[in-house]
Design a protein around this motif. Structure first.
Motif, PDB file in Angstrom:
ATOM      1  N   ALA A   1       0.739  -1.234  -0.089  1.00 56.30           N
ATOM      2  CA  ALA A   1       0.116  -0.195   0.121  1.00 56.30           C
ATOM      3  C   ALA A   1       0.780   1.258   0.117  1.00 56.30           C
ATOM      4  O   ALA A   1       0.298   2.485  -0.316  1.00 56.30           O
ATOM      5  CB  ALA A   1      -0.936  -0.205   1.087  1.00 56.30           C
ATOM      6  N   GLN A   2       2.104   1.159   0.308  1.00 55.77           N
ATOM      7  CA  GLN A   2       3.006   2.307   0.486  1.00 55.77           C
ATOM      8  C   GLN A   2       3.852   2.590  -0.968  1.00 55.77           C
ATOM      9  O   GLN A   2       4.650   3.383  -0.781  1.00 55.77           O
ATOM     10  CB  GLN A   2       3.975   1.996   1.630  1.00 55.77           C
ATOM     11  CG  GLN A   2       3.536   2.193   2.998  1.00 55.77           C
ATOM     12  CD  GLN A   2       4.303   1.723   4.053  1.00 55.77           C
ATOM     13  OE1 GLN A   2       4.903   0.617   4.231  1.00 55.77           O
ATOM     14  NE2 GLN A   2       4.593   2.639   4.828  1.00 55.77           N
ATOM     15  N   LEU A   3       3.347   1.423  -1.892  1.00 57.11           N
ATOM     16  CA  LEU A   3       4.066   1.679  -3.201  1.00 57.11           C
ATOM     17  C   LEU A   3       3.395   2.103  -4.484  1.00 57.11           C
ATOM     18  O   LEU A   3       2.169   1.949  -4.224  1.00 57.11           O
ATOM     19  CB  LEU A   3       4.611   0.174  -3.448  1.00 57.11           C
ATOM     20  CG  LEU A   3       5.637  -0.406  -2.498  1.00 57.11           C
ATOM     21  CD1 LEU A   3       6.038  -1.822  -2.746  1.00 57.11           C
ATOM     22  CD2 LEU A   3       6.936   0.346  -2.157  1.00 57.11           C
ATOM     23  N   SER A   4       3.828   2.557  -5.286  1.00 50.12           N
ATOM     24  CA  SER A   4       3.204   2.849  -6.624  1.00 50.12           C
ATOM     25  C   SER A   4       2.956   1.600  -7.260  1.00 50.12           C
ATOM     26  O   SER A   4       3.403   0.525  -7.290  1.00 50.12           O
ATOM     27  CB  SER A   4       3.986   3.818  -7.279  1.00 50.12           C
ATOM     28  OG  SER A   4       5.202   3.155  -7.924  1.00 50.12           O
ATOM     29  N   GLY A   5       1.978   1.709  -8.385  1.00 52.33           N
ATOM     30  CA  GLY A   5       1.818   0.470  -9.121  1.00 52.33           C
ATOM     31  C   GLY A   5       2.741  -0.124  -9.724  1.00 52.33           C
ATOM     32  O   GLY A   5       3.266  -1.531  -9.822  1.00 52.33           O
ATOM     33  N   GLY A   6       3.837   0.878 -10.281  1.00 49.49           N
ATOM     34  CA  GLY A   6       5.131   0.318 -10.964  1.00 49.49           C
ATOM     35  C   GLY A   6       5.987  -0.181  -9.998  1.00 49.49           C
ATOM     36  O   GLY A   6       6.571  -1.355 -10.178  1.00 49.49           O
ATOM     37  N   GLN A   7       5.999   0.326  -8.800  1.00 49.72           N
ATOM     38  CA  GLN A   7       7.010  -0.391  -7.550  1.00 49.72           C
ATOM     39  C   GLN A   7       6.429  -1.834  -7.390  1.00 49.72           C
ATOM     40  O   GLN A   7       6.990  -2.689  -7.184  1.00 49.72           O
ATOM     41  CB  GLN A   7       7.027   0.570  -6.430  1.00 49.72           C
ATOM     42  CG  GLN A   7       7.917   1.806  -6.808  1.00 49.72           C
ATOM     43  CD  GLN A   7       7.785   2.798  -5.738  1.00 49.72           C
ATOM     44  OE1 GLN A   7       6.638   2.724  -5.100  1.00 49.72           O
ATOM     45  NE2 GLN A   7       8.762   3.597  -5.390  1.00 49.72           N
ATOM     46  N   GLN A   8       4.978  -1.904  -7.224  1.00 49.10           N
ATOM     47  CA  GLN A   8       4.357  -3.140  -7.015  1.00 49.10           C
ATOM     48  C   GLN A   8       4.844  -4.351  -7.900  1.00 49.10           C
ATOM     49  O   GLN A   8       4.932  -5.512  -7.740  1.00 49.10           O
ATOM     50  CB  GLN A   8       2.807  -2.977  -6.758  1.00 49.10           C
ATOM     51  CG  GLN A   8       2.545  -2.163  -5.570  1.00 49.10           C
ATOM     52  CD  GLN A   8       0.972  -2.234  -5.329  1.00 49.10           C
ATOM     53  OE1 GLN A   8       0.272  -3.390  -5.218  1.00 49.10           O
ATOM     54  NE2 GLN A   8       0.459  -1.045  -5.206  1.00 49.10           N
ATOM     55  N   GLN A   9       4.832  -3.695  -9.126  1.00 50.20           N
ATOM     56  CA  GLN A   9       5.036  -4.820 -10.097  1.00 50.20           C
ATOM     57  C   GLN A   9       6.700  -5.212 -10.272  1.00 50.20           C
ATOM     58  O   GLN A   9       6.850  -6.273 -10.631  1.00 50.20           O
ATOM     59  CB  GLN A   9       4.899  -4.127 -11.819  1.00 50.20           C
ATOM     60  CG  GLN A   9       4.681  -5.341 -12.941  1.00 50.20           C
ATOM     61  CD  GLN A   9       3.600  -6.348 -12.762  1.00 50.20           C
ATOM     62  OE1 GLN A   9       3.684  -7.218 -11.597  1.00 50.20           O
ATOM     63  NE2 GLN A   9       2.803  -6.376 -13.435  1.00 50.20           N
TER      64      GLN A   9
ATOM     65  N   PRO B   1       1.816  -8.101 -18.247  1.00 49.81           N
ATOM     66  CA  PRO B   1       2.451  -7.525 -17.000  1.00 49.81           C
ATOM     67  C   PRO B   1       2.344  -6.130 -16.818  1.00 49.81           C
ATOM     68  O   PRO B   1       2.729  -5.542 -16.027  1.00 49.81           O
ATOM     69  CB  PRO B   1       3.901  -8.262 -16.998  1.00 49.81           C
ATOM     70  CG  PRO B   1       4.026  -8.423 -18.580  1.00 49.81           C
ATOM     71  CD  PRO B   1       2.786  -8.795 -19.203  1.00 49.81           C
ATOM     72  N   THR B   2       2.176  -5.331 -18.153  1.00 48.24           N
ATOM     73  CA  THR B   2       2.115  -3.904 -17.836  1.00 48.24           C
ATOM     74  C   THR B   2       0.626  -3.289 -18.112  1.00 48.24           C
ATOM     75  O   THR B   2       0.622  -2.352 -18.391  1.00 48.24           O
ATOM     76  CB  THR B   2       2.942  -3.307 -19.064  1.00 48.24           C
ATOM     77  OG1 THR B   2       2.619  -3.830 -20.527  1.00 48.24           O
ATOM     78  CG2 THR B   2       4.559  -3.888 -18.779  1.00 48.24           C
ATOM     79  N   GLY B   3      -0.235  -4.461 -18.265  1.00 47.37           N
ATOM     80  CA  GLY B   3      -1.737  -4.024 -18.671  1.00 47.37           C
ATOM     81  C   GLY B   3      -2.283  -2.761 -17.676  1.00 47.37           C
ATOM     82  O   GLY B   3      -3.077  -2.127 -18.166  1.00 47.37           O
ATOM     83  N   ALA B   4      -1.735  -2.864 -16.483  1.00 50.65           N
ATOM     84  CA  ALA B   4      -2.501  -1.851 -15.661  1.00 50.65           C
ATOM     85  C   ALA B   4      -1.530  -0.757 -15.213  1.00 50.65           C
ATOM     86  O   ALA B   4      -1.776   0.073 -14.368  1.00 50.65           O
ATOM     87  CB  ALA B   4      -2.739  -2.870 -14.340  1.00 50.65           C
ATOM     88  N   LEU B   5      -0.373  -0.433 -16.087  1.00 51.15           N
ATOM     89  CA  LEU B   5       0.542   0.249 -15.859  1.00 51.15           C
ATOM     90  C   LEU B   5       0.423   1.592 -16.985  1.00 51.15           C
ATOM     91  O   LEU B   5      -0.034   1.469 -18.014  1.00 51.15           O
ATOM     92  CB  LEU B   5       2.004  -0.082 -15.788  1.00 51.15           C
ATOM     93  CG  LEU B   5       2.108  -1.325 -14.715  1.00 51.15           C
ATOM     94  CD1 LEU B   5       3.817  -1.755 -15.004  1.00 51.15           C
ATOM     95  CD2 LEU B   5       1.758  -0.621 -13.433  1.00 51.15           C
ATOM     96  N   ASP B   6       0.986   2.769 -16.389  1.00 56.96           N
ATOM     97  CA  ASP B   6       0.982   3.922 -17.447  1.00 56.96           C
ATOM     98  C   ASP B   6       2.007   3.604 -18.170  1.00 56.96           C
ATOM     99  O   ASP B   6       3.012   2.728 -17.999  1.00 56.96           O
ATOM    100  CB  ASP B   6       1.131   5.308 -16.532  1.00 56.96           C
ATOM    101  CG  ASP B   6       2.605   5.217 -15.830  1.00 56.96           C
ATOM    102  OD1 ASP B   6       3.291   5.606 -16.450  1.00 56.96           O
ATOM    103  OD2 ASP B   6       2.265   5.219 -14.770  1.00 56.96           O
TER     104      ASP B   6
END
Length: 244
Positions: free
Chosen positions: A142-150, A170-175
């Protein structure tokens, strides 16, 4: 050492019975060399995810055989398949599938704990450094961005030194910017440590990071492209299956 990390021999997958089944894969044969990056593309319903699931031992072919290295997956029971997936396969999905209560370090080492395998602290620190999370090891998702979580998910996929890393969008949910960072990281897994990456994607830009693109349509491999560019991939996709 075998030249191929993943092999499908005449694999078909039919869902349903009584003659009304859907042929998700139709007599697919493919061999993916070790130390390469392969993208799998095709229209919706073309069999991309089924291809990945059968190749990774997440699903069982109706006929034909799938191999990881010199290990044939058909004939293995669920316990054996679970053991193989934990030790020899890494997974990176569109949803990061992290455990919210665990820190980055704990999420990354979870496969080792599940397999009751010894943790190599030096290897863990090397992986965290490689994915750019050395300073985030004690953070929770929860303390990480989406990219950091991936990035955590990729580190988790690498921790067991797997033969193959399978990515399902793997990048479908990322900007766009973050997606390029993640794709560059997957590319470096191939170039720097000789991993094998097999990635399902719908994105021509993502596919351009691969060495080879396999095109699926109506459950069959209908084409392949080496040294792809985003432009060539996009052009080819317009004439596949339901998109034609």
């Amino acid at each position: 050492m075998l030249a191929h990390a993943v092999r499908l021999d005449s694999v078909s997958k039919v869902y349903g019975r009584n003659g009304r089944g859907v042929h998700a894969l139709d007599n697919v044969t493919a061999a993916i060399p070790r130390g390469t990056f392969t993208a799998v593309m095709g229209p919706s319903g073309s069999g991309k995810s089924t291809f990945l699931h059968c190749a990774a031992g997440l699903d069982t072919p109706t006929s034909g055989s799938a191999w990881i290295g010199d290990t044939e997956l058909s004939g293995m029971n669920e316990t054996e398949l679970t053991h193989l997936r934990r030790q020899r396969i890494g997974f990176v999905f569109q949803s990061f599938n992290l455990v919210p209560a665990l820190t980055v370090r704990q999420n990354v080492t979870l496969p080792l704990r599940l397999a009751k395998a010894r943790q190599d602290r030096r290897w863990l620190e090397e992986i965290l450094q490689r994915v750019g999370l050395a300073g985030r090891a004690d953070h929770r998702p929860a303390q990480l961005s989406g990219g950091q979580q991936q990035r955590v998910a990729i580190a988790r996929a690498l921790i067991t030194r797997p033969d193959v890393i399978f990515g399902d969008e793997p990048t479908g949910a990322l900007d766009t910017v973050t997606a390029k960072e993640i794709l560059g990281l997957l590319r470096s897994c191939v170039d720097e440590t000789g991993q094998t990456v097999v990635m399902v994607t719908h994105d021509p830009v993502a596919a351009s990071y691969a060495d080879t693109v396999l095109y699926l349509a109506d459950g069959r491999i209908v084409d392949r492209m080496d040294a792809p560019t985003a432009e060539r991939v996009a052009e080819r996709m317009t004439s596949l299956g339901a998109w034609a």
